[in-house]
Design a protein around this motif. Structure first.
Motif, mmCIF file in Angstrom:
data_model
loop_
_atom_site.group_PDB
_atom_site.id
_atom_site.type_symbol
_atom_site.label_atom_id
_atom_site.label_comp_id
_atom_site.label_asym_id
_atom_site.label_seq_id
_atom_site.Cartn_x
_atom_site.Cartn_y
_atom_site.Cartn_z
ATOM 1 N N MET A 28 0.835 -1.200 0.000
ATOM 2 C CA MET A 28 0.000 0.000 0.000
ATOM 3 C C MET A 28 0.874 1.257 0.000
ATOM 4 S SD MET A 28 -3.199 0.948 2.502
ATOM 5 C CE MET A 28 -4.238 2.383 2.165
ATOM 6 N N LEU A 29 1.932 1.251 0.810
ATOM 7 C CA LEU A 29 2.814 2.419 0.862
ATOM 8 C C LEU A 29 3.485 2.685 -0.482
ATOM 9 C CD1 LEU A 29 4.422 1.781 4.357
ATOM 10 C CD2 LEU A 29 2.996 3.746 3.752
ATOM 11 N N HIS A 30 3.882 1.623 -1.185
ATOM 12 C CA HIS A 30 4.507 1.810 -2.498
ATOM 13 C C HIS A 30 3.519 2.372 -3.516
ATOM 14 C CE1 HIS A 30 7.802 -1.366 -1.470
ATOM 15 N NE2 HIS A 30 8.044 -0.196 -0.939
ATOM 16 N N ALA A 31 2.267 1.927 -3.452
ATOM 17 C CA ALA A 31 1.233 2.459 -4.349
ATOM 18 C C ALA A 31 1.000 3.942 -4.061
ATOM 19 C CB ALA A 31 -0.067 1.668 -4.186
ATOM 20 N N MET A 32 0.983 4.307 -2.788
ATOM 21 C CA MET A 32 0.829 5.712 -2.413
ATOM 22 C C MET A 32 2.004 6.542 -2.928
ATOM 23 S SD MET A 32 -0.416 5.049 1.518
ATOM 24 C CE MET A 32 -0.006 6.706 2.078
ATOM 25 N N ALA A 33 3.220 6.008 -2.759
ATOM 26 C CA ALA A 33 4.414 6.735 -3.193
ATOM 27 C C ALA A 33 4.385 6.991 -4.698
ATOM 28 C CB ALA A 33 5.662 5.951 -2.812
ATOM 29 N N ASP B 285 -6.579 2.536 6.827
ATOM 30 C CA ASP B 285 -6.808 1.088 6.884
ATOM 31 C C ASP B 285 -8.287 0.768 6.722
ATOM 32 O OD1 ASP B 285 -7.757 1.822 9.410
ATOM 33 O OD2 ASP B 285 -6.873 0.092 10.413
ATOM 34 N N GLY B 286 -8.614 -0.526 6.799
ATOM 35 C CA GLY B 286 -9.950 -0.995 6.464
ATOM 36 C C GLY B 286 -11.073 -0.402 7.280
ATOM 37 N N ASP B 287 -10.819 -0.061 8.551
ATOM 38 C CA ASP B 287 -11.886 0.517 9.369
ATOM 39 C C ASP B 287 -11.590 1.956 9.762
ATOM 40 O OD1 ASP B 287 -9.834 -0.256 11.105
ATOM 41 O OD2 ASP B 287 -11.211 -0.603 12.772
ATOM 42 N N GLY B 288 -10.565 2.558 9.146
ATOM 43 C CA GLY B 288 -10.358 4.000 9.256
ATOM 44 C C GLY B 288 -9.813 4.503 10.572
ATOM 45 N N ASP B 289 -9.252 3.625 11.408
ATOM 46 C CA ASP B 289 -8.709 4.134 12.665
ATOM 47 C C ASP B 289 -7.198 4.334 12.605
ATOM 48 O OD1 ASP B 289 -7.923 1.476 12.794
ATOM 49 O OD2 ASP B 289 -9.144 0.980 14.552
ATOM 50 N N ARG B 290 -6.565 4.045 11.443
ATOM 51 C CA ARG B 290 -5.123 4.242 11.298
ATOM 52 C C ARG B 290 -4.826 5.042 10.041
ATOM 53 N NH1 ARG B 290 -1.713 -0.288 10.729
ATOM 54 N NH2 ARG B 290 -3.363 -1.456 9.733
ATOM 55 N N CYS B 291 -3.681 5.715 10.060
ATOM 56 C CA CYS B 291 -3.263 6.535 8.917
ATOM 57 C C CYS B 291 -1.779 6.314 8.664
ATOM 58 C CB CYS B 291 -3.524 8.011 9.215
ATOM 59 S SG CYS B 291 -3.015 9.149 7.893
ATOM 60 N N GLY B 292 -1.424 6.116 7.389
ATOM 61 C CA GLY B 292 -0.028 6.020 6.971
ATOM 62 C C GLY B 292 0.326 7.208 6.096
ATOM 63 N N VAL B 293 1.606 7.580 6.070
ATOM 64 C CA VAL B 293 2.027 8.821 5.405
ATOM 65 C C VAL B 293 3.197 8.576 4.462
ATOM 66 C CG1 VAL B 293 2.857 11.181 5.761
ATOM 67 C CG2 VAL B 293 1.254 10.170 7.401
ATOM 68 N N VAL B 294 3.115 9.189 3.274
ATOM 69 C CA VAL B 294 4.210 9.232 2.305
ATOM 70 C C VAL B 294 4.504 10.698 2.030
ATOM 71 C CG1 VAL B 294 4.802 8.794 -0.110
ATOM 72 C CG2 VAL B 294 3.708 6.998 1.240
ATOM 73 N N ASP B 295 5.787 11.093 2.019
ATOM 74 C CA ASP B 295 6.107 12.508 1.829
ATOM 75 C C ASP B 295 6.109 12.882 0.350
ATOM 76 O OD1 ASP B 295 8.619 11.911 0.683
ATOM 77 O OD2 ASP B 295 9.712 12.242 2.550
ATOM 78 N N ASN B 296 6.385 14.146 0.061
ATOM 79 C CA ASN B 296 6.293 14.680 -1.297
ATOM 80 C C ASN B 296 7.353 14.106 -2.235
ATOM 81 O OD1 ASN B 296 7.659 16.497 0.738
ATOM 82 N ND2 ASN B 296 8.546 17.330 -1.147
ATOM 83 N N ARG B 297 8.359 13.447 -1.700
ATOM 84 C CA ARG B 297 9.376 12.793 -2.524
ATOM 85 C C ARG B 297 9.068 11.314 -2.743
ATOM 86 N NH1 ARG B 297 14.555 15.383 0.687
ATOM 87 N NH2 ARG B 297 14.147 17.570 0.150
#
Length: 499
Positions: A239-244, A259-271
């Motif tokens: 998922m992180l690679h797709a976001m990047a 995530d599937g139930d919306g209680d977590r968030c992952g972050v990818v920066d502008n690079r």
């Protein structure tokens, strides 16, 4: 009387359709998870509802409960079976329909309900189901309550009561959305990738970010319970690679994944660099402690050592409290310490008054990231990340280990490292400086390089994380050493991912 559950039944049989099946290992430390049809059937879910209603009465809790379900093919059926059991125990059930877990937690406040039972398997693969429960907002059940619930259900010690009822709360998501957007719009022009993995958050996250003034680039936001691209799990590298890739393609300022139930968030920066959640926590702690100096932050034992060593946090009078991994453990600790926030490496973030209500909400986490960028108009996400002291850390790595033996293996590893420390033996060529055993074992050597082993609370796995403030080579040495101790136990299987 409702039948006492049994641990295993064959599908497509008379017994399967006329008896409740509940595998005992589904009762985890802070929620419940089963493979639907293989480990629990609908009558088993009904037994769970009866047991939960019984527990609420035993706890002296007003029997008003919020329920909702995530977007999976079978989740609504699970919820309805749970509701039947709850009503039989005299519980008044308020159904908010298709929802995120934080939407259900918000409903406890908004509808003035004491209890919650959110039907979700969170980020687990399809086939899994589960329930996140609580009876003391904003906290959810921990090991004590889960143990009591398990005993009631498995022993069939149900308590029936009159007064159970059901009502559907129409258009509740609009109330949740209105609450989140009741804040000033951002001044900075931000292009944001909103990645939802075709999970439930796709119905809500993009429109909330747009209402706050962001230009939103949707990624896999169409609801599809087959999860055709990857599991909605912002800790998963797929998922992180797709976001990047989408951030780089669209020249976005930041990528936010839910995530599937919306209680977590992952972050990818502008690079296009994936920033692990514990580092995001350090960045948010830096930002929030400027507004609220002297704050306390709770962090889980999987998290970076920077919470304790970052010069900026020290200068702003921050107190960091390392605690047990698990959304229920951290949530309760945040409440008990009246901390400003709590951060888990898995991406569960808990913002307490005055910046939240104390429960984990991935969309609120995204909002705090956006507001951090808004308060730093001259800095990109990558520049804010680069301002942190450099460390080399691994993703969360999980070797298979059956539920029945995983805690025993974690205890053996803990005792092994304790014995090494007692004898003055070296680990990765250095003395052991510190062992933290509040949740599994976290071993730190003289140069600050550390490794963690603990039992997963919601899957048949162990959890391994390593980090070094010195070099990538030292991080890899720590992983090799930790893995070497693990391999002394033949019950430990292959990893889901490694460095």
């Amino acid at each position: 009387m409702f039948p006492k559950p049994v641990p295993q039944l064959a599908t497509n049989t008379y017994a399967y359709e006329s008896s409740p099946m509940v595998k005992p290992t589904g009762f985890r430390e802070y929620d419940a998870r089963w493979l639907f049809e293989k480990e629990i059937n609908l009558m088993g879910v009904q037994a769970l509802g009866l047991g939960l209603g019984t527990l609420l009465h035993d706890m002296g809790v007003v029997p008003n409960l919020v329920t909702g379900h995530d977007f999976r093919a079978y989740s609504a059926s699970i919820k309805h079976a749970l509701t039947v059991g709850l009503m039989a125990a005299g519980v008044k059930v308020h159904d908010i329909g298709l929802a995120l877990s934080p939407m259900a937690y918000f409903a406890q406040f908004d509808l003035d309900c004491a209890a919650v039972a959110m039907v979700t398997a969170s980020h687990n693969d399809n086939g899994w189901t589960g329930v996140k429960m609580g009876a003391q907002r904003p906290v959810t059940f921990g090991p004590d309550e889960m143990g009591r619930l398990r005993d009631i259900v498995l022993q069939g010690k149900f308590r029936y009561a009159e007064g159970g009822s059901y009502r559907f709360v129409e258009d509740f998501p609009a109330r949740y959305i209105a609450d989140l957007v009741n804040r000033p719009k951002i001044k900075r022009k931000l292009k944001v990738v909103a990645a939802c993995g075709n999970g439930t958050a796709g119905a809500f996250a993009p429109q909330i970010l747009e209402k706050l003034g962001c230009e939103v680039v949707p990624l896999d936001t169409e609801l599809d319970f087959t999860f055709p691209n990857y599991n909605p799990n912002p800790e998963d590298l797929h998922m992180l690679h797709a976001m990047a890739a989408k951030v780089l393609e669209t020249k976005a300022d930041v990528g936010l994944g839910f995530d599937g139930d919306g209680d977590r968030c992952g972050v990818v920066d502008n690079r296009g660099e994936e920033i692990f959640a514990d580092k995001i926590g350090v960045m948010l702690a830096r930002d929030l402690s400027k507004l609220y100096p002297g704050s306390t932050f709770v962090v889980d034992v999987k998290s970076t050592g920077l919470f304790a060593t970052d010069p900026q946090l020290i200068a702003q009078g921050v107190t960091s409290d390392y605690w047990k991994t698990g959304h229920s453990h951290i949530k309760r600790r945040v409440t008990d310490l009246k901390a400003l926030a709590g951060f888990e490496k898995s991406g569960h973030f808990f913002f307490n008054a005055p910046v939240g209500r104390g429960y984990d909400d991935g969309i609120l986490t995204a909002i705090h990231v956006i507001e951090m960028l808004d308060r730093n108009p001259d800095k990109s996400m990558a520049e804010l990340y680069e301002a942190l002291p450099k460390t080399w850390g691994s993703p969360t790595m999980s070797p298979h280990c059956d539920d029945e033996v995983k805690y025993g293996v974690a205890e053996k590893v803990t005792e092994r490292l304790k014995a090494m420390q007692a004898k003055g033996e070296r680990f990765t060529g250095q003395k052991i400086r510190d062992l933290v055993t509040v949740n599994g074992v976290r071993v730190t050597t003289e140069d600050g390089t550390w490794g963690l082993v603990r039992a997963s609370s919601n899957k048949p796995e162990l959890v391994v994380v390593v980090e070094s403030p010195v070099s990538e080579a030292r991080m890899r040495e720590m992983f090799a050493a930790v893995d070497g101790v693990l391999r002394e136990n033949p019950e430990v299987g292959a990893y889901n991912q490694t460095i």
